[in-house]
Design an enzyme around this catalytic site. Structure first.
Site, PDB file in Angstrom:
ATOM      1  N   ARG A 226       0.805  -1.254   0.005  1.00 47.21           N
ATOM      2  CA  ARG A 226       0.067   0.020   0.023  1.00 47.21           C
ATOM      3  C   ARG A 226       1.038   1.190   0.062  1.00 47.21           C
ATOM      4  O   ARG A 226       2.157   1.219   0.546  1.00 47.21           O
ATOM      5  CB  ARG A 226      -0.853  -0.009   1.350  1.00 47.21           C
ATOM      6  CG  ARG A 226      -2.136  -1.006   1.269  1.00 47.21           C
ATOM      7  CD  ARG A 226      -3.200  -0.311   0.262  1.00 47.21           C
ATOM      8  NE  ARG A 226      -4.388  -1.341   0.159  1.00 47.21           N
ATOM      9  CZ  ARG A 226      -4.559  -2.355  -0.718  1.00 47.21           C
ATOM     10  NH1 ARG A 226      -3.962  -2.385  -1.740  1.00 47.21           N
ATOM     11  NH2 ARG A 226      -5.694  -2.855  -0.724  1.00 47.21           N
ATOM     12  N   HIS A 274      -1.471   0.948  -9.789  1.00 45.56           N
ATOM     13  CA  HIS A 274      -2.091  -0.249  -8.767  1.00 45.56           C
ATOM     14  C   HIS A 274      -2.764  -1.199  -9.658  1.00 45.56           C
ATOM     15  O   HIS A 274      -3.939  -1.514  -9.839  1.00 45.56           O
ATOM     16  CB  HIS A 274      -3.440   0.398  -8.272  1.00 45.56           C
ATOM     17  CG  HIS A 274      -3.691  -0.207  -6.865  1.00 45.56           C
ATOM     18  ND1 HIS A 274      -3.998   0.036  -5.718  1.00 45.56           N
ATOM     19  CD2 HIS A 274      -3.847  -1.540  -6.686  1.00 45.56           C
ATOM     20  CE1 HIS A 274      -4.139  -0.836  -4.788  1.00 45.56           C
ATOM     21  NE2 HIS A 274      -4.007  -1.812  -5.403  1.00 45.56           N
TER      22      HIS A 274
HETATM   23  P1  NDP Z   1      -2.213 -11.811   4.380  1.00 47.61           P
HETATM   24  O1  NDP Z   1      -2.979 -11.312   5.439  1.00 47.61           O
HETATM   25  O2  NDP Z   1      -2.581 -13.047   3.801  1.00 47.61           O
HETATM   26  O3  NDP Z   1      -0.759 -11.685   4.950  1.00 47.61           O
HETATM   27  C1  NDP Z   1       0.023 -10.555   5.598  1.00 47.61           C
HETATM   28  C2  NDP Z   1       1.301 -10.933   5.960  1.00 47.61           C
HETATM   29  O4  NDP Z   1       1.774  -9.713   6.545  1.00 47.61           O
HETATM   30  C3  NDP Z   1       1.385 -12.002   7.066  1.00 47.61           C
HETATM   31  O5  NDP Z   1       2.575 -12.693   6.701  1.00 47.61           O
HETATM   32  C4  NDP Z   1       1.588 -11.156   8.160  1.00 47.61           C
HETATM   33  O6  NDP Z   1       2.210 -11.972   9.232  1.00 47.61           O
HETATM   34  C5  NDP Z   1       2.525 -10.056   7.776  1.00 47.61           C
HETATM   35  N1  NDP Z   1       2.488  -8.992   8.710  1.00 47.61           N
HETATM   36  C6  NDP Z   1       1.581  -8.206   8.947  1.00 47.61           C
HETATM   37  N2  NDP Z   1       1.559  -7.308   9.842  1.00 47.61           N
HETATM   38  C7  NDP Z   1       3.086  -7.290  10.116  1.00 47.61           C
HETATM   39  C8  NDP Z   1       3.956  -6.875  10.798  1.00 47.61           C
HETATM   40  N3  NDP Z   1       3.529  -5.829  11.918  1.00 47.61           N
HETATM   41  N4  NDP Z   1       5.418  -7.234  11.160  1.00 47.61           N
HETATM   42  C9  NDP Z   1       5.544  -8.237  10.259  1.00 47.61           C
HETATM   43  N5  NDP Z   1       4.779  -9.038   9.411  1.00 47.61           N
HETATM   44  C10 NDP Z   1       3.509  -8.550   9.423  1.00 47.61           C
HETATM   45  O7  NDP Z   1      -2.234 -10.493   3.333  1.00 47.61           O
HETATM   46  P2  NDP Z   1      -2.167 -10.976   1.761  1.00 47.61           P
HETATM   47  O8  NDP Z   1      -0.846 -11.555   1.291  1.00 47.61           O
HETATM   48  O9  NDP Z   1      -3.352 -11.544   1.171  1.00 47.61           O
HETATM   49  O10 NDP Z   1      -2.047  -9.356   1.041  1.00 47.61           O
HETATM   50  C11 NDP Z   1      -1.105  -8.454   1.663  1.00 47.61           C
HETATM   51  C12 NDP Z   1      -1.587  -7.054   0.921  1.00 47.61           C
HETATM   52  O11 NDP Z   1      -1.134  -6.977  -0.179  1.00 47.61           O
HETATM   53  C13 NDP Z   1      -3.002  -6.663   1.269  1.00 47.61           C
HETATM   54  O12 NDP Z   1      -3.189  -5.921   2.260  1.00 47.61           O
HETATM   55  C14 NDP Z   1      -2.940  -5.405   0.140  1.00 47.61           C
HETATM   56  O13 NDP Z   1      -2.584  -4.258   0.769  1.00 47.61           O
HETATM   57  C15 NDP Z   1      -1.792  -5.872  -0.896  1.00 47.61           C
HETATM   58  N6  NDP Z   1      -2.476  -6.262  -2.064  1.00 47.61           N
HETATM   59  C16 NDP Z   1      -2.245  -5.332  -3.150  1.00 47.61           C
HETATM   60  C17 NDP Z   1      -2.548  -5.536  -4.348  1.00 47.61           C
HETATM   61  C18 NDP Z   1      -2.023  -4.626  -5.681  1.00 47.61           C
HETATM   62  O14 NDP Z   1      -2.606  -4.881  -6.590  1.00 47.61           O
HETATM   63  N7  NDP Z   1      -0.925  -3.711  -5.427  1.00 47.61           N
HETATM   64  C19 NDP Z   1      -3.380  -6.700  -4.809  1.00 47.61           C
HETATM   65  C20 NDP Z   1      -3.792  -7.352  -3.441  1.00 47.61           C
HETATM   66  C21 NDP Z   1      -3.111  -7.208  -2.332  1.00 47.61           C
HETATM   67  P3  NDP Z   1       1.622 -13.090  10.083  1.00 47.61           P
HETATM   68  O15 NDP Z   1       1.622 -14.471   8.616  1.00 47.61           O
HETATM   69  O16 NDP Z   1       2.421 -13.571  10.966  1.00 47.61           O
HETATM   70  O17 NDP Z   1       0.306 -12.877  10.002  1.00 47.61           O
HETATM   71  C1  OXD Z   2      -6.448  -5.405  -2.886  1.00 46.61           C
HETATM   72  C2  OXD Z   2      -5.975  -4.637  -4.025  1.00 46.61           C
HETATM   73  O1  OXD Z   2      -6.225  -5.171  -1.727  1.00 46.61           O
HETATM   74  O2  OXD Z   2      -6.285  -4.765  -5.136  1.00 46.61           O
HETATM   75  O3  OXD Z   2      -7.142  -6.553  -3.373  1.00 46.61           O
HETATM   76  O4  OXD Z   2      -5.085  -3.894  -3.890  1.00 46.61           O
END
Ligand code: NDP
Ligand code: OXD
Length: 311
Positions: A226, A274
């Site tokens: 993000r 994005h």
């Molecule tokens: P998940 O919730 O599956 O994974 C998040 C990961 O981040 C987990 O491994 C989590 O740790 C880790 N995490 C969260 N907080 C912390 C922290 N404080 N310190 C260390 N690690 C942390 O999310 P997704 O993988 O599905 O998606 C991630 C992000 O990708 C979304 O929130 C979105 O913002 C972004 N996204 C962007 C897109 C784009 O087109 N640019 C499309 C889709 C998503 P743990 O495993 O221990 O919980």
């Molecule tokens: C999502 C994205 O969060 O598109 O799905 O960024």
């Protein structure tokens, strides 16, 4: 009872979602806000960046299903009802799309494409040493749905891969680091850093001068998480000083990125609107429809967002 589709996307896009949802759920009454006669009739809301201050007015709401993977924009609504479960989109197609985007841009940095593009502008014929993917280490911030799929894709391409998460993981072939105490060791020796974290109070501004200073000079940066993760001024300064060699930025604090933002014109930035992993309406609707059918049959909700953690 009715299912409310609540979005702030264009009316064309909203109509597309409505048609797909109605086809996938012919037994349900899926309605738009403008069509709603009785708010008490809504027990489920399917949302895509919904306007703030609406969901709390639905007195019989049982759960909220997001059409996006990230729910940061939803959680900033101070009126979002605390007690209503929130479910985000978890879709293997989305993870595969993110893994493809990660591989594309890691390979582009690995093969020096931005540098050759700048040379082309100057008509400069100059070859640089070609390193093997196995000589490079890529670090992924976030080992969730997006991070694990991307890590596996990069492993298949021969890169050394590390990941960082909140809780400790054990993923074959991936160096796993967890928590603040491990961050320094995770960053040490990286060639390319990929951000796939959710935006939470803990991760906001993580891509800062302090973090960049812990990377080897000349590391490449890819931010697909993000915009709120990156301190824009610090990214520009790190690029200007050579601390970062190049940045691929797909997400911004303000989207669309305003025309006067200096990121647009920076020669060491690849700027994307994005598009790393857009929601696939076909697969997303199937998943949402399955979730709803299961809920109607068993009363069971899919995995929920942990509100206190912010993701
Ligand atoms: P998940 O919730 O599956 O994974 C998040 C990961 O981040 C987990 O491994 C989590 O740790 C880790 N995490 C969260 N907080 C912390 C922290 N404080 N310190 C260390 N690690 C942390 O999310 P997704 O993988 O599905 O998606 C991630 C992000 O990708 C979304 O929130 C979105 O913002 C972004 N996204 C962007 C897109 C784009 O087109 N640019 C499309 C889709 C998503 P743990 O495993 O221990 O919980
Ligand atoms: C999502 C994205 O969060 O598109 O799905 O960024």
């Amino acid at each position: 009872m009715s299912i409310l589709l609540l979005t702030s996307v264009s009316s064309e896009e909203e109509a597309m979602w409505l048609n797909k949802l109605r086809s996938a759920l012919p037994e349900e009454d899926v309605v738009l806000w403008a069509e709603l006669s009785d708010k008490a009739e809504v027990d489920m809301a399917i949302v895509a960046n919904p306007p703030q201050g609406v969901l709390h007015t639905l007195s019989n709401l049982k759960w909220i299903q997001s059409l996006w993977a990230g729910v940061d924009a939803l959680l900033v609504d101070p009126t979002l009802p605390e007690s209503v479960p929130l479910v985000r989109l978890i879709d293997p197609t989305l993870s595969a799309s993110m893994a493809e985007a990660t591989a594309t841009h890691v390979l582009a940095l690995h093969r020096d494409l931005p540098r050759y593009a700048r040379q082309q502008e100057r008509q400069e014929w100059r070859q640089h040493e070609l390193r093997r993917s196995s000589d490079r280490t890529v670090g992924i911030l976030g080992l969730g749905e997006m991070g694990v799929a991307s890590a596996q894709q990069l492993r298949a391409l021969g890169f050394n891969v590390r990941g960082w998460s909140r809780s400790q993981k054990n993923i074959e072939g991936v160096g796993c680091f967890a928590g603040q105490d491990d961050l320094k060791a995770f960053l040490n020796g990286l060639d390319i850093l990929v951000n796939l974290l959710p935006l939470t109070p803990e991760t906001k501004g993580i891509l800062s001068a302090d973090l960049f200073s812990q990377l080897p000079k000349g590391t490449g940066l890819i931010n697909f998480g993000r915009g709120g993760h990156q301190v824009e001024g610090d990214v520009i300064a790190a690029l200007d000083e050579g601390q970062l060699s190049h940045a691929v930025l797909d997400v911004f604090s303000q989207e669309p990125l305003p025309a006067n933002n200096p990121l647009w014109g920076h020669s060491h930035i690849t700027l994307l609107p994005h598009v790393a992993a857009p929601t696939n309406p076909g697969t997303a609707v199937e998943i949402v429809a399955d979730n709803i059918r299961k809920y109607r049959k068993t009363g069971q909700l899919p995995k929920q967002v942990e509100r206190s953690a912010g993701y």
